[in-house]
Design an enzyme around this catalytic site. Structure first.
Site, PDB file in Angstrom:
ATOM      1  N   GLU A 493      91.724  20.861  11.606  1.00 52.39           N
ATOM      2  CA  GLU A 493      90.327  20.581  11.278  1.00 52.39           C
ATOM      3  C   GLU A 493      90.226  19.558  10.150  1.00 52.39           C
ATOM      4  O   GLU A 493      89.328  18.727  10.130  1.00 52.39           O
ATOM      5  CB  GLU A 493      89.576  21.869  10.911  1.00 52.39           C
ATOM      6  N   HIS A 499      89.125  11.864   9.687  1.00 53.85           N
ATOM      7  CA  HIS A 499      88.653  10.822  10.606  1.00 53.85           C
ATOM      8  C   HIS A 499      87.199  10.467  10.272  1.00 53.85           C
ATOM      9  O   HIS A 499      86.805   9.307  10.291  1.00 53.85           O
ATOM     10  CB  HIS A 499      88.761  11.359  12.035  1.00 53.85           C
TER      11      HIS A 499
HETATM   12 ZN   LIG Z   1      90.163  19.407  17.569  1.00 53.20          ZN
END
Ligand SMILES: [Zn+2]
Length: 704
Positions: A493, A499
């Site tokens: 996570e 990201h």
């Molecule tokens: Zn994922």
């Protein structure tokens, strides 16, 4: 002032009340709809600043406000909140549906796409406009007027059929309940699963133990029950759900298995009634037919082409070749796994023929024999107070950042807030961490965006993420202890979070995870998981909760060995599902007389090592592809694994904590969001196209 309408900073969680929701949503929707009408009616050539920007601003306000509401609904659910959530959700859905059907907006985007101004726009802005035009087209905006009603009718029918597919499966799953009266039949099943079964029976005012087809009840039976007949009975009920076979329990006798062995030999009239009720067989053919018809209206040959037009993979054939290649490489390992398992079952468990309902059971026994350690033993070495700083250290080292807890308004006392800063002390991103399971919080682990990075009024807006898990809270004055699987989940996570947070894009539509192709979006998350298998990393974040002793290397080595246990068998199983999905939506004709089940059978004969009994109706419960948005997309799981393993292999070559590799990963993958194709990003990072070698190596599939 309504806190949901304050966009000046972080969400004001403690002040948000259910009564704020409807007025905020109504105000924002009215404002947005008025703006859309004005933009659509405006004469003159549309420009980025006069057309796209105001639309992005408006949609950002709505998604930020509604994002806070859905977040609270997921993490601190209450009847009042749920009520306003459900009341407002259809309005939001209708707004976005209208937007995607607005032909005047489509015309403006097309005009902008072909205007001279387009070439002068930055690459991210060009990508945003291209995506808009593409999505309008896929939504049928360019169909001739006489084809539009049919296209719309197909879409509506498809969503109704998908919903029914899921409901049938759910109803069939819920219908089954098996009461076992005699404890001697339950040998081997762990105490916590038995306790849950006991409580389930009591809830029905029954004595004994009640087993169902829900995973927490079904799985322990398949894995641990010494009673082979019980395993078979439950297996059969599970794999015939939502099929032409009558449910294993009759409607009158809920909670009692009437004729589990005699499926197909029961009362014909009752069979016909229940069969018609939940059978998904017909829905499968209908869904495939309608998807194909919609694809052809849009000018594609197959539904697979529609699905791939928004993904990284370039053609169905490319996906099939990828899967066939992986199958060829994995199959010798799958055969070895299967041979070892059958020999073990025969020699040590007295099972001369390994049946489908023996596989999980025998595998668990073999795993225990080979790798004698328990999750609980490992857990003592992963207290939260060591794991979190260890994970932060990885990120700080790779990217030259620092992570510090900072104050912020939160929705629950357990939630913490952190700021990531660069080497100059400038904030790069911020995130909430809500680690523990509690009542009224949705299960599982997930990342969501609260605020997205963009340039606005000359300044950069710092991105903010929610990281949510469901780990056990601290007990008895000790820090929370994580299993190794939970540590992996946390890293996963956090990978999604990075990201979102480390993006360098300044326009909403392709910033962070926005606009990233579906089959590439798991790259950064699965990439992060690799560090949990790295001694260099683990020895700094695994210390015994009582003694402070570092995780013994010998125990870590056993964990590594266990990691690839039966990975060959697991890989070919995933390939079987992926090939089935892709062929169904590519070169399979539901009107040819061949059934989906027959297609699956052919695929199994090519790639599988295990063959289930004839009555297995796997397609009827494959809701991922018939109800869950994975149609012609199930391959994404393996595809993204290839990307993440191959990306990580550069770190293995450069030193796993190499800041050079880290900065390159940031610049070429994390930083660019959806501003260019995932293939371009990957190639820029790795210096070549993806290769499956690293995945095979990570799964222990080399050397045969
Ligand atoms: Zn994922």
């Amino acid at each position: 002032m309504n806190p949901l309408l304050d966009f000046s900073g972080l969400p004001r969680f403690p002040e948000i009340k259910p009564e704020h929701v409807t007025p905020a949503v109504d105000a924002l929707l009215a404002e947005n709809r008025a703006l859309v009408d004005r933009l659509a009616a405006e004469a003159g050539a549309p420009g980025w600043d006069s057309f796209v920007q105001p639309l992005e601003d408006a949609n950002e306000r709505l998604s930020r406000a509604w994002g806070q509401v859905s977040h609270l609904n997921a993490v601190v659910n209450s009847p009042a909140l749920r009520e306003v959530y459900n009341e407002n959700l259809p309005k939001i859905t209708a707004y976005y549906a209208d937007l995607s059907q607005n032909l005047a907006l489509f015309g403006k985007f097309k005009a902008l796409r072909s205007a001279p101004e387009f070439e002068a726009l930055s690459a991210p802005r060009q990508k945003i406009i291209d995506n808009e035009v593409r999505d309008f087209r896929l939504g049928g905006a360019e169909l001739p007027e006489d084809k539009k009603p049919r296209f719309k009718a197909i879409q509506e029918e498809l969503s109704a059929l998908s919903a029914r597919f899921e409901e049938n499966l759910l109803d069939a799953t819920n219908d089954f309940g098996l009461i076992v009266e005699n404890e001697s039949e339950l040998a081997g099943i762990p105490a916590d699963a038995l306790q849950a079964a006991r409580e389930a029976a009591q809830k029905d005012d029954k004595s004994g133990w009640k087993f169902t087809l829900h995973a927490p009840s079904y799985m322990p039976v398949m894995q641990y029950a010494d009673n082979r007949g019980l395993r078979e009975q439950i297996y059969r009920a599970y794999v015939t759900r939502a099929s032409e076979f009558p449910p294993a329990t009759s409607p009158e006798g809920k909670g009692k298995a009437e004729h589990p062995q005699g499926v197909g030999h029961g009362c014909k009239a009752a069979e016909a009634a229940t069969t018609a009720l939940w059978d998904n067989t017909g829905l499968i053919a209908d869904i495939l037919r309608l998807r194909r018809e919609a694809a052809r209206l849009l000018g594609f040959d197959h539904y697979a082409d529609v699905s791939l037009s928004t993904k990284m993979a370039q053609s169905p054939q490319q996906v099939l070749d990828f899967l066939d290649d992986l199958a060829k490489r994995a199959k010798p390992y799958a055969e070895r796994d299967y041979r070892e398992l059958t020999e073990f079952a025969r020699d040590e468990l007295g099972l001369a023929n390994l049946a489908a309902w023996d596989v999980a059971y025998a595998a668990e026994k073999l795993r225990l024999k080979r790798y004698a350690f328990s999750d609980n033993e490992v857990k003592q070495y992963f207290p939260e107070t060591v794991v979190l700083p260890g994970m932060f250290k990885v990120v700080e080292t790779l990217y030259g950042l620092s992570i510090k807890q900072t104050p912020a308004p939160v929705w629950h006392g357990d939630v913490r807030f952190y700021t990531l800063s660069d080497s100059k002390g400038e904030p790069v991103g911020q995130f909430y961490l809500d680690l523990y399971a509690r009542d009224h919080k949705r299960g599982g682990a997930w990342m969501d965006d609260a605020i997205t990075r963009r340039r606005k009024d000359g300044a950069v807006q710092v991105p903010v993420a929610y990281l949510n898990c469901n780990f056990s809270a601290p007990v008895g004055g000790k820090p929370a202890l994580f299993t190794h699987d939970e540590v992996i989940t946390l890293f996963h996570e956090f990978g999604h979070g990075l990201h979102h947070l480390l993006t360098r894009i300044e326009d909403l539509g392709v910033s962070g995870i926005s606009g990233v192709e579906w089959d590439a979006v798991e790259l950064p998350s699965q990439f992060m998981e690799n560090f949990c298998w790295e001694w260099e990393v683990v020895r700094h974040m695994a210390k015994h909760v009582d003694t402070g002793e570092v995780l013994p290397r010998s125990l870590f080595d056993k964990m590594i060995d266990a990691k690839n246990f039966q990975s060959g068998m697991q890989t070919v199983r995933q390939i079987e599902f992926s090939l089935f999905d892709m062929h169904l939506h590519y070169d399979f004709d539901p009107d040819s007389g061949k059934t989906a089940l027959q297609l699956l059978d052919e695929i199994r004969r090519r790639v599988a090592v295990m063959f289930p009994p004839d009555y297995n109706r796997f397609p009827n419960n494959f809701s991922h592809i018939f109800a869950g948005g994975y149609g012609a997309g199930y391959y994404s799981y393996k595809w993204a694994e290839v990307l993440s393993a191959d990306a990580y292999s550069l770190f293995e070559e450069s030193g796993v904590l190499s800041p050079e590799a880290g900065h390159r990963f940031w610049s070429e993958i994390l930083g660019v969001g959806g501003s260019r194709s995932a293939l371009e990003s990957f190639t820029a990072f790795r210096g070549r196209e993806p290769s499956i070698d690293a995945l095979l190596r990570h799964n222990g599939m080399t050397g045969i």
